[in-house]
Design a protein around this motif. Structure first.
Motif, PDB file in Angstrom:
ATOM      1  N   UNK A 235       0.967  -1.455  -0.105  1.00 49.30           N
ATOM      2  CA  UNK A 235      -0.322  -0.514   0.100  1.00 49.30           C
ATOM      3  C   UNK A 235       1.313   1.605   0.021  1.00 49.30           C
ATOM      4  N   UNK A 236       0.246   2.356  -0.644  1.00 47.66           N
ATOM      5  CA  UNK A 236       1.258   3.314  -0.899  1.00 47.66           C
ATOM      6  C   UNK A 236      -0.044   4.805  -0.646  1.00 47.66           C
ATOM      7  N   UNK A 237       0.658   6.027   0.202  1.00 49.09           N
ATOM      8  CA  UNK A 237      -0.216   6.865  -0.288  1.00 49.09           C
ATOM      9  C   UNK A 237       0.535   7.881  -0.810  1.00 49.09           C
ATOM     10  N   UNK A 238       0.357   8.971  -0.546  1.00 53.94           N
ATOM     11  CA  UNK A 238       1.431  10.809  -1.150  1.00 53.94           C
ATOM     12  C   UNK A 238       2.783  11.165  -0.321  1.00 53.94           C
ATOM     13  N   UNK A 239       2.515  10.580   0.622  1.00 53.19           N
ATOM     14  CA  UNK A 239       3.321  11.511   1.393  1.00 53.19           C
ATOM     15  C   UNK A 239       2.495  12.745   2.192  1.00 53.19           C
ATOM     16  N   UNK A 240       4.141  12.680   2.875  1.00 49.08           N
ATOM     17  CA  UNK A 240       3.230  13.513   4.527  1.00 49.08           C
ATOM     18  C   UNK A 240       2.442  15.149   3.526  1.00 49.08           C
ATOM     19  N   UNK A 241       2.294  15.870   4.467  1.00 49.40           N
ATOM     20  CA  UNK A 241       1.815  17.186   4.100  1.00 49.40           C
ATOM     21  C   UNK A 241       1.144  17.089   2.884  1.00 49.40           C
ATOM     22  N   UNK A 242      -0.034  16.423   2.652  1.00 49.93           N
ATOM     23  CA  UNK A 242      -1.113  17.022   1.505  1.00 49.93           C
ATOM     24  C   UNK A 242      -1.597  15.463   1.241  1.00 49.93           C
ATOM     25  N   UNK A 243      -0.655  14.415   0.947  1.00 47.54           N
ATOM     26  CA  UNK A 243      -1.627  13.359   0.346  1.00 47.54           C
ATOM     27  C   UNK A 243      -1.583  12.506   1.394  1.00 47.54           C
ATOM     28  N   UNK A 244      -1.606  12.370   2.572  1.00 44.56           N
ATOM     29  CA  UNK A 244      -0.854  10.855   3.943  1.00 44.56           C
ATOM     30  C   UNK A 244      -1.331   9.943   3.177  1.00 44.56           C
ATOM     31  N   UNK A 245      -2.152  10.012   3.093  1.00 46.38           N
ATOM     32  CA  UNK A 245      -3.200   8.256   3.238  1.00 46.38           C
ATOM     33  C   UNK A 245      -3.305   7.636   2.065  1.00 46.38           C
TER      34      UNK A 245
ATOM     35  N   UNK B 198      -2.300  13.343  -8.009  1.00 45.13           N
ATOM     36  CA  UNK B 198      -0.393  13.390  -8.443  1.00 45.13           C
ATOM     37  C   UNK B 198       0.395  13.058  -7.828  1.00 45.13           C
ATOM     38  N   UNK B 199       0.520  13.190  -6.962  1.00 47.64           N
ATOM     39  CA  UNK B 199       1.553  12.735  -5.885  1.00 47.64           C
ATOM     40  C   UNK B 199       1.262  11.518  -5.550  1.00 47.64           C
ATOM     41  N   UNK B 200       0.104  11.002  -5.199  1.00 43.07           N
ATOM     42  CA  UNK B 200       0.029   9.888  -5.009  1.00 43.07           C
ATOM     43  C   UNK B 200       0.582   8.573  -5.789  1.00 43.07           C
ATOM     44  N   UNK B 201       0.106   9.373  -6.969  1.00 42.44           N
ATOM     45  CA  UNK B 201       0.055   8.353  -8.319  1.00 42.44           C
ATOM     46  C   UNK B 201       1.950   8.362  -8.806  1.00 42.44           C
ATOM     47  N   UNK B 202       2.673   9.868  -7.914  1.00 42.80           N
ATOM     48  CA  UNK B 202       3.908   9.790  -8.259  1.00 42.80           C
ATOM     49  C   UNK B 202       4.579   8.406  -7.175  1.00 42.80           C
ATOM     50  N   UNK B 203       3.739   8.323  -6.669  1.00 40.29           N
ATOM     51  CA  UNK B 203       4.473   7.246  -5.181  1.00 40.29           C
ATOM     52  C   UNK B 203       3.994   5.824  -5.833  1.00 40.29           C
TER      53      UNK B 203
END
Ligand SMILES: Cc1cc2nc3c(=O)[nH]c(=O)nc-3n(C[C@H](O)[C@H](O)[C@H](O)COP(=O)(O)O)c2cc1C
Length: 212
Positions: free
Chosen positions: A154-164, A189-194
């Motif tokens: 499982x992935x999110x998009x990272x902290x400061x905006x796309x956490x879960x 978009x950050x979720x897609x990158x991750x």
């Protein structure tokens, strides 16, 4: 599915409508293809006949898939083929839609036939609420739990905006509302990158493992 790419990403829209969630997933897939050069595939639950799991255990006893003959038959091969999934849902009562939950439950049949059917696929959630804070995060957590249960990453998009994962706000205005949600689209978009990064790392790891 487009071809010639190293990674394939499947987007599943768990709304009975072709509105906010349909738009948000396709926007994410278009971004994935344009930015990362991945192959993309899409499946909407709109207009689909996907019944509840009946817990008949036919899949467990026979290990030949689900006995129910409906539109899950079109989704199963897509789930198996993709390296990474975006499971997307409108928020219903602070949770995933019943339509998407039915499809998730029906995945038991594939895992009963092959316990590792989804192993090392990457999964991310995208949830669209009518309210800014309408339960997107509990719905995202359900999706992340589903990925863990099924041996996915499982992935999110990272902290400061796309956490879960990607939490979007449609203002109950369908695609127009999502288009206006710059913050939600940036998170998507950050979720897609991750998602793509992790799928590529796992692909490389698998080739090392296979060479050993
Ligand atoms: C049965 C039902 C329950 C809903 N529950 C919520 C909710 O708990 N929180 C929320 O923010 N929006 C809720 N909504 C609104 C939808 O999540 C929102 O309009 C969403 O953008 C619809 O996505 P769609 O256009 O892809 O169908 C609900 C809508 C329906 C039909």
């Amino acid at each position: 599915m487009s071809t010639g790419a190293d990674i394939s990403v499947l987007g599943v829209a768990g709304s009975p409508r072709l509105k906010a969630t349909h738009y948000a997933v396709n926007e994410a897939l278009e971004y994935a293809a344009a930015k990362h050069g991945v192959a993309v595939d899409y499946f909407s639950l709109h207009g689909k006949d996907i019944g509840f799991c009946r817990h008949c255990d036919h899949c467990v006893r026979k290990r030949q898939g689900c006995i129910i003959d409906d539109d899950m038959g079109d989704l199963y091969p897509k789930l198996l083929a993709a390296d990474a999934w975006i499971l997307a849902t409108p928020v219903y009562q602070g949770q995933v839609s019943g339509q998407l939950k039915a499809a998730m439950d029906r995945c038991r049949a594939l895992v009963a036939a092959d316990a590792h059917a989804f192993r090392d696929k990457v999964g991310a959630g995208l949830c669209v609420g009518g309210d800014r804070n309408g339960g997107q995060e509990p719905a995202l957590l359900s999706l992340l739990g589903f990925f863990v249960i099924n041996e996915m990453v499982p992935v999110g998009g990272g902290s400061f905006g796309a956490n879960l994962g990607a939490a979007l706000w449609s203002q109950d205005r369908g695609a127009a509302g999502v288009k206006a949600d710059a913050e939600g689209l940036a998170a998507s978009h950050r979720v897609v990158d991750r998602l793509v990064r992790m799928a590529r790392l796992l692909r490389r790891a698998r080739s090392v493992e296979n060479a050993e």
